[in-house]
Design a protein around this motif. Structure first.
Motif, PDB file in Angstrom:
ATOM      1  N   ALA A 263      20.706  32.800  28.946  1.00 29.97           N
ATOM      2  CA  ALA A 263      21.954  33.267  29.202  1.00 29.97           C
ATOM      3  C   ALA A 263      23.029  31.965  28.558  1.00 29.97           C
ATOM      4  N   CYS A 264      22.516  31.076  27.632  1.00 32.53           N
ATOM      5  CA  CYS A 264      23.167  30.128  26.965  1.00 32.53           C
ATOM      6  C   CYS A 264      22.313  29.841  25.814  1.00 32.53           C
ATOM      7  N   ALA A 265      22.995  28.805  25.013  1.00 30.84           N
ATOM      8  CA  ALA A 265      22.362  28.122  23.853  1.00 30.84           C
ATOM      9  C   ALA A 265      22.345  26.507  24.040  1.00 30.84           C
ATOM     10  N   THR A 266      22.390  26.359  25.118  1.00 33.05           N
ATOM     11  CA  THR A 266      22.821  24.650  25.239  1.00 33.05           C
ATOM     12  C   THR A 266      21.434  23.878  25.093  1.00 33.05           C
ATOM     13  N   CYS A 267      20.259  24.605  24.620  1.00 34.31           N
ATOM     14  CA  CYS A 267      19.209  23.768  24.164  1.00 34.31           C
ATOM     15  C   CYS A 267      18.814  24.135  22.754  1.00 34.31           C
ATOM     16  N   HIS A 268      19.648  24.360  22.184  1.00 33.52           N
ATOM     17  CA  HIS A 268      19.632  24.757  20.517  1.00 33.52           C
ATOM     18  C   HIS A 268      19.180  23.424  19.929  1.00 33.52           C
TER      19      HIS A 268
ATOM     20  N   LEU B 166      21.807  32.631  19.802  1.00 31.60           N
ATOM     21  CA  LEU B 166      21.981  31.763  18.435  1.00 31.60           C
ATOM     22  C   LEU B 166      23.027  32.292  17.822  1.00 31.60           C
ATOM     23  N   ASP B 167      23.220  33.668  17.816  1.00 31.11           N
ATOM     24  CA  ASP B 167      24.551  33.976  17.034  1.00 31.11           C
ATOM     25  C   ASP B 167      25.971  33.108  17.668  1.00 31.11           C
ATOM     26  N   LEU B 168      26.006  32.814  18.937  1.00 34.87           N
ATOM     27  CA  LEU B 168      26.986  31.990  19.435  1.00 34.87           C
ATOM     28  C   LEU B 168      27.271  30.574  19.107  1.00 34.87           C
ATOM     29  N   VAL B 169      26.186  30.061  18.474  1.00 35.88           N
ATOM     30  CA  VAL B 169      26.042  28.743  18.122  1.00 35.88           C
ATOM     31  C   VAL B 169      26.999  28.588  16.903  1.00 35.88           C
ATOM     32  N   ALA B 170      27.807  27.653  17.024  1.00 38.29           N
ATOM     33  CA  ALA B 170      28.693  27.301  15.960  1.00 38.29           C
ATOM     34  C   ALA B 170      28.061  26.681  14.790  1.00 38.29           C
ATOM     35  N   ASP B 171      27.007  25.969  15.055  1.00 40.07           N
ATOM     36  CA  ASP B 171      26.150  24.927  13.881  1.00 40.07           C
ATOM     37  C   ASP B 171      24.703  25.517  13.516  1.00 40.07           C
ATOM     38  N   ALA B 172      24.624  26.904  14.022  1.00 38.32           N
ATOM     39  CA  ALA B 172      23.330  27.434  13.825  1.00 38.32           C
ATOM     40  C   ALA B 172      23.074  27.335  12.221  1.00 38.32           C
ATOM     41  N   ARG B 173      21.768  27.186  12.238  1.00 41.81           N
ATOM     42  CA  ARG B 173      21.091  27.155  10.929  1.00 41.81           C
ATOM     43  C   ARG B 173      19.803  28.203  10.756  1.00 41.81           C
ATOM     44  N   ARG B 174      19.459  28.337   9.688  1.00 45.81           N
ATOM     45  CA  ARG B 174      18.370  29.278   9.379  1.00 45.81           C
ATOM     46  C   ARG B 174      17.065  29.021  10.397  1.00 45.81           C
ATOM     47  N   THR B 175      16.871  27.894  10.612  1.00 48.67           N
ATOM     48  CA  THR B 175      15.581  27.322  11.251  1.00 48.67           C
ATOM     49  C   THR B 175      16.118  26.833  12.725  1.00 48.67           C
TER      50      THR B 175
ATOM     51  N   VAL C 116       7.279  27.709  23.776  1.00 49.82           N
ATOM     52  CA  VAL C 116       6.171  27.006  24.545  1.00 49.82           C
ATOM     53  C   VAL C 116       5.198  26.409  23.503  1.00 49.82           C
ATOM     54  N   LEU C 117       4.681  25.135  23.973  1.00 52.38           N
ATOM     55  CA  LEU C 117       3.816  24.625  22.990  1.00 52.38           C
ATOM     56  C   LEU C 117       2.467  24.876  23.417  1.00 52.38           C
ATOM     57  N   THR C 118       1.757  24.842  22.312  1.00 50.79           N
ATOM     58  CA  THR C 118       0.315  25.276  22.234  1.00 50.79           C
ATOM     59  C   THR C 118      -0.213  23.963  21.419  1.00 50.79           C
ATOM     60  N   PRO C 119      -1.614  23.853  21.378  1.00 51.06           N
ATOM     61  CA  PRO C 119      -2.304  22.894  20.652  1.00 51.06           C
ATOM     62  C   PRO C 119      -2.002  22.901  19.017  1.00 51.06           C
ATOM     63  N   GLU C 120      -1.619  24.158  18.424  1.00 50.99           N
ATOM     64  CA  GLU C 120      -1.279  24.477  17.195  1.00 50.99           C
ATOM     65  C   GLU C 120      -0.062  23.689  16.771  1.00 50.99           C
ATOM     66  N   PHE C 121       0.863  23.425  17.857  1.00 54.73           N
ATOM     67  CA  PHE C 121       2.034  22.816  17.517  1.00 54.73           C
ATOM     68  C   PHE C 121       2.073  21.277  17.815  1.00 54.73           C
ATOM     69  N   ASP C 122       0.943  20.681  17.758  1.00 54.90           N
ATOM     70  CA  ASP C 122       0.848  19.370  17.587  1.00 54.90           C
ATOM     71  C   ASP C 122       1.632  18.734  16.664  1.00 54.90           C
ATOM     72  N   LYS C 123       2.559  17.824  16.978  1.00 55.02           N
ATOM     73  CA  LYS C 123       3.323  17.086  16.011  1.00 55.02           C
ATOM     74  C   LYS C 123       4.690  17.812  15.488  1.00 55.02           C
ATOM     75  N   LEU C 124       4.765  19.120  16.287  1.00 55.42           N
ATOM     76  CA  LEU C 124       6.133  19.937  15.940  1.00 55.42           C
ATOM     77  C   LEU C 124       7.233  19.079  15.748  1.00 55.42           C
ATOM     78  N   SER C 125       8.035  19.184  14.703  1.00 53.08           N
ATOM     79  CA  SER C 125       9.199  18.435  14.320  1.00 53.08           C
ATOM     80  C   SER C 125      10.266  19.028  14.510  1.00 53.08           C
ATOM     81  N   VAL C 126      11.479  18.896  15.428  1.00 55.41           N
ATOM     82  CA  VAL C 126      12.670  19.283  15.495  1.00 55.41           C
ATOM     83  C   VAL C 126      13.846  18.217  15.390  1.00 55.41           C
ATOM     84  N   SER C 127      14.936  18.552  15.503  1.00 51.48           N
ATOM     85  CA  SER C 127      16.070  17.628  15.517  1.00 51.48           C
ATOM     86  C   SER C 127      17.138  18.461  16.286  1.00 51.48           C
ATOM     87  N   LEU C 128      17.731  17.382  16.974  1.00 50.12           N
ATOM     88  CA  LEU C 128      19.178  17.947  17.600  1.00 50.12           C
ATOM     89  C   LEU C 128      20.272  18.163  16.654  1.00 50.12           C
ATOM     90  N   PRO C 129      21.148  19.323  16.894  1.00 55.88           N
ATOM     91  CA  PRO C 129      22.177  19.481  15.830  1.00 55.88           C
ATOM     92  C   PRO C 129      23.371  18.489  16.214  1.00 55.88           C
TER      93      PRO C 129
END
Length: 95
Positions: free
Chosen positions: A38-43, A65-74, A82-95
């Protein structure tokens, strides 16, 4: 397992949402709706190398995500990753 937020490695558990990892570590992700799409505050911006490895976003997530002003392709919502063992070392950044 670990996830990487803006270069910092954080401990994570399989089955845990990325939003919960961020909250537990004091990162500034609100997640106001607590994952009810119902929001996008965890973008977050997923590293391009990881983006294609994640399950595709549901239509409801894409709509938020269409409502997020600084949305990107990724862009994704941390509450929907939801994290699974395959996502070990998943890399993300805050906008």
């Amino acid at each position: 397992m670990k996830v990487i937020f803006d270069g910092d490695e954080l401990a994570a558990r399989a089955g845990e949402r990325l939003l919960d990892v961020a909250r537990r570590n004091g990162l500034p992700l609100e997640g106001t709706c607590n994952g009810d799409l119902a929001c996008a505050t965890c973008h977050v911006i997923v590293d391009a190398d990881w983006f294609a490895k994640l399950p595709a976003a549901r239509e409801e997530e894409e709509d938020m995500l269409d409502l997020v002003a600084d949305a990107r392709r990724t862009s994704r919502l941390a509450c929907q990753i939801v994290l699974t063992p395959e996502f070990d070392k998943l890399s993300v950044s805050l906008p």
